[in-house]
Scaffold this motif. Structure first.
Motif, PDB file in Angstrom:
ATOM      1  N   GLU A 163       0.840  -1.184   0.000  1.00 23.26           N
ATOM      2  CA  GLU A 163       0.000   0.000   0.000  1.00 23.26           C
ATOM      3  C   GLU A 163       0.887   1.251   0.000  1.00 23.26           C
ATOM      4  O   GLU A 163       2.007   1.242   0.514  1.00 23.26           O
ATOM      5  CB  GLU A 163      -0.914   0.013   1.228  1.00 23.26           C
ATOM      6  CG  GLU A 163      -2.017  -1.017   1.183  1.00 23.26           C
ATOM      7  CD  GLU A 163      -2.984  -0.792   0.027  1.00 23.26           C
ATOM      8  OE1 GLU A 163      -3.296   0.392  -0.256  1.00 23.26           O
ATOM      9  OE2 GLU A 163      -3.406  -1.770  -0.604  1.00 23.26           O
ATOM     10  N   ARG A 164       0.364   2.336  -0.578  1.00 16.37           N
ATOM     11  CA  ARG A 164       1.160   3.553  -0.760  1.00 16.37           C
ATOM     12  C   ARG A 164       1.890   3.984   0.504  1.00 16.37           C
ATOM     13  O   ARG A 164       3.127   4.152   0.506  1.00 16.37           O
ATOM     14  CB  ARG A 164       0.236   4.685  -1.231  1.00 16.37           C
ATOM     15  CG  ARG A 164       0.922   6.020  -1.465  1.00 16.37           C
ATOM     16  CD  ARG A 164      -0.095   7.145  -1.413  1.00 16.37           C
ATOM     17  NE  ARG A 164      -0.723   7.226  -0.098  1.00 16.37           N
ATOM     18  CZ  ARG A 164      -1.921   7.767   0.133  1.00 16.37           C
ATOM     19  NH1 ARG A 164      -2.613   8.265  -0.865  1.00 16.37           N
ATOM     20  NH2 ARG A 164      -2.411   7.824   1.355  1.00 16.37           N
ATOM     21  N   ARG A 219      -0.035  12.097  -0.088  1.00 17.48           N
ATOM     22  CA  ARG A 219      -1.292  11.668   0.531  1.00 17.48           C
ATOM     23  C   ARG A 219      -2.522  12.082  -0.272  1.00 17.48           C
ATOM     24  O   ARG A 219      -3.620  11.615   0.018  1.00 17.48           O
ATOM     25  CB  ARG A 219      -1.355  12.201   1.968  1.00 17.48           C
ATOM     26  CG  ARG A 219      -0.379  11.446   2.871  1.00 17.48           C
ATOM     27  CD  ARG A 219      -0.371  11.935   4.291  1.00 17.48           C
ATOM     28  NE  ARG A 219       0.433  11.049   5.127  1.00 17.48           N
ATOM     29  CZ  ARG A 219       0.802  11.314   6.371  1.00 17.48           C
ATOM     30  NH1 ARG A 219       0.437  12.448   6.938  1.00 17.48           N
ATOM     31  NH2 ARG A 219       1.536  10.449   7.058  1.00 17.48           N
ATOM     32  N   ARG A 220      -2.336  12.900  -1.276  1.00 17.75           N
ATOM     33  CA  ARG A 220      -3.424  13.233  -2.188  1.00 17.75           C
ATOM     34  C   ARG A 220      -3.387  12.369  -3.452  1.00 17.75           C
ATOM     35  O   ARG A 220      -4.172  12.590  -4.376  1.00 17.75           O
ATOM     36  CB  ARG A 220      -3.347  14.716  -2.577  1.00 17.75           C
ATOM     37  CG  ARG A 220      -3.639  15.671  -1.429  1.00 17.75           C
ATOM     38  CD  ARG A 220      -3.388  17.117  -1.850  1.00 17.75           C
ATOM     39  NE  ARG A 220      -3.689  18.041  -0.770  1.00 17.75           N
ATOM     40  CZ  ARG A 220      -4.856  18.661  -0.604  1.00 17.75           C
ATOM     41  NH1 ARG A 220      -5.841  18.436  -1.465  1.00 17.75           N
ATOM     42  NH2 ARG A 220      -5.055  19.482   0.404  1.00 17.75           N
ATOM     43  N   THR A 221      -2.469  11.417  -3.484  1.00 16.17           N
ATOM     44  CA  THR A 221      -2.282  10.570  -4.660  1.00 16.17           C
ATOM     45  C   THR A 221      -2.709   9.146  -4.334  1.00 16.17           C
ATOM     46  O   THR A 221      -2.217   8.561  -3.366  1.00 16.17           O
ATOM     47  CB  THR A 221      -0.804  10.574  -5.103  1.00 16.17           C
ATOM     48  OG1 THR A 221      -0.355  11.925  -5.268  1.00 16.17           O
ATOM     49  CG2 THR A 221      -0.621   9.806  -6.397  1.00 16.17           C
ATOM     50  N   ASP A 222      -3.625   8.554  -5.120  1.00 15.28           N
ATOM     51  CA  ASP A 222      -4.055   7.187  -4.843  1.00 15.28           C
ATOM     52  C   ASP A 222      -2.936   6.204  -5.169  1.00 15.28           C
ATOM     53  O   ASP A 222      -1.976   6.533  -5.869  1.00 15.28           O
ATOM     54  CB  ASP A 222      -5.325   6.835  -5.623  1.00 15.28           C
ATOM     55  CG  ASP A 222      -5.101   6.852  -7.121  1.00 15.28           C
ATOM     56  OD1 ASP A 222      -4.433   5.933  -7.634  1.00 15.28           O
ATOM     57  OD2 ASP A 222      -5.584   7.790  -7.780  1.00 15.28           O
ATOM     58  N   THR A 223      -3.064   4.959  -4.672  1.00  8.97           N
ATOM     59  CA  THR A 223      -1.981   3.982  -4.754  1.00  8.97           C
ATOM     60  C   THR A 223      -1.566   3.686  -6.188  1.00  8.97           C
ATOM     61  O   THR A 223      -0.368   3.650  -6.515  1.00  8.97           O
ATOM     62  CB  THR A 223      -2.394   2.681  -4.048  1.00  8.97           C
ATOM     63  OG1 THR A 223      -2.608   2.963  -2.652  1.00  8.97           O
ATOM     64  CG2 THR A 223      -1.293   1.623  -4.168  1.00  8.97           C
ATOM     65  N   GLU A 224      -2.535   3.462  -7.082  1.00  5.11           N
ATOM     66  CA  GLU A 224      -2.199   3.116  -8.468  1.00  5.11           C
ATOM     67  C   GLU A 224      -1.455   4.251  -9.159  1.00  5.11           C
ATOM     68  O   GLU A 224      -0.458   4.028  -9.846  1.00  5.11           O
ATOM     69  CB  GLU A 224      -3.474   2.764  -9.247  1.00  5.11           C
ATOM     70  CG  GLU A 224      -4.008   1.387  -8.939  1.00  5.11           C
ATOM     71  CD  GLU A 224      -2.980   0.305  -9.227  1.00  5.11           C
ATOM     72  OE1 GLU A 224      -2.366   0.323 -10.316  1.00  5.11           O
ATOM     73  OE2 GLU A 224      -2.769  -0.557  -8.356  1.00  5.11           O
ATOM     74  N   ARG A 225      -1.925   5.472  -8.961  1.00  8.18           N
ATOM     75  CA  ARG A 225      -1.246   6.614  -9.573  1.00  8.18           C
ATOM     76  C   ARG A 225       0.134   6.811  -8.947  1.00  8.18           C
ATOM     77  O   ARG A 225       1.092   7.180  -9.635  1.00  8.18           O
ATOM     78  CB  ARG A 225      -2.090   7.881  -9.408  1.00  8.18           C
ATOM     79  CG  ARG A 225      -1.538   9.089 -10.150  1.00  8.18           C
ATOM     80  CD  ARG A 225      -2.496  10.264 -10.079  1.00  8.18           C
ATOM     81  NE  ARG A 225      -3.774   9.937 -10.700  1.00  8.18           N
ATOM     82  CZ  ARG A 225      -4.819  10.754 -10.681  1.00  8.18           C
ATOM     83  NH1 ARG A 225      -4.733  11.926 -10.065  1.00  8.18           N
ATOM     84  NH2 ARG A 225      -5.942  10.401 -11.277  1.00  8.18           N
TER      85      ARG A 225
END
Length: 252
Positions: A163-164, A219-225
């Motif tokens: 996870e990110r 923290r504003r970036t989703d895991t896939e991106r």
């Protein structure tokens, strides 16, 4: 050192890139030392960056202390100790350009494979001891030689598809420990001076701000991106390292 505009632009840019890296965009900070090397000798640039990295590490570790993969750290850190010791032993003899070229080629290849693999359903790879020890040692070695430990770390950890925040937290703690390990070897090699330490600490407020900014952006970036960005950054860093290596080996 100098009072020129270009000098101050370089040290500010280097600090900002390092902060974004410590905030979670691993890899982008590797351009910091080369940027500083444009306005000062490379060894001096590395000695300026290390205290800045330690300041940024402290902020990042507090921010990500609850999201750390302890198994990965337990595997990677013993290897990093060996890599740092080897880097210290060979610091005066090893052509850094050859190291940069090798890591650059590996990084670009891994980045391309990773980006291609995003279109294919893949299972997560487990954290295995032998590969982790190898990549941990290589990360410690390249970090000691040129603050370039991120690509080996990413090559080992990214296929695990953590996870990110877990990926970022593990990276932050790993390199915080690695950077503290480097303090004694850097001191023994005589790489610190009153002048470099003064510049490092003058940049401390900017170092903290850029790390805060990096954390906010991650923290504003989703895991896939986030993984897409990480693979692209790894490829760009690999190209930069490879080019530096080619210049050092064939065009110096």
């Amino acid at each position: 050192m100098t009072d020129s505009f270009f000098f101050f632009f370089a040290v500010i840019a280097a600090t900002l890139f390092a902060g974004l890296s410590k905030g979670g965009f691993a890899g982008v900070g590797m351009v910091s030392t080369p940027i500083l090397a444009l306005v000062m000798p490379p060894v001096q640039a590395a000695s300026v960056m290390l205290p800045i990295l330690l300041i940024q590490d402290a902020y990042s570790v507090v921010s990500y202390r609850r999201t750390v993969d302890r198994r990965n750290l337990a595997i990677l850190l013993p290897g990093a100790v060996l890599g740092i010791a080897l880097g210290y032993s060979l610091a005066s003899y090893l052509p850094q350009a050859a190291v940069a070229l090798a890591i650059g080629v590996i990084s670009v290849g891994f980045s391309l494979l990773g980006l291609r693999g995003r279109t294919v359903a893949r299972s997560k790879r487990p954290a295995k001891v032998a590969p982790g020890m190898f990549w941990g040692a290589l990360s410690g070695f390249t970090s000691m030689i040129a603050h370039a430990g991120t690509p080996p770390f990413q090559i080992y950890v990214m296929p695990q598809r953590l996870e990110r925040d877990l990926f970022v937290g593990t990276s932050v703690v790993f390199f915080a420990v690695v950077n503290w390990m480097k303090v004694l070897p850097y001191t023994l090699l005589g790489q610190f001076s009153a002048e470099t330490l003064k510049l490092s600490f003058l940049l401390a407020p900017l170092a903290l701000f850029s790390t805060w900014l990096g954390i906010r952006l991650v923290r504003r970036t989703d895991t896939e991106r986030f993984y897409l960005i990480a693979y692209v950054l790894l490829g760009l860093v690999g190209l930069s390292l490879g080019w530096d290596g080619l210049k050092g080996l064939f065009f110096a």
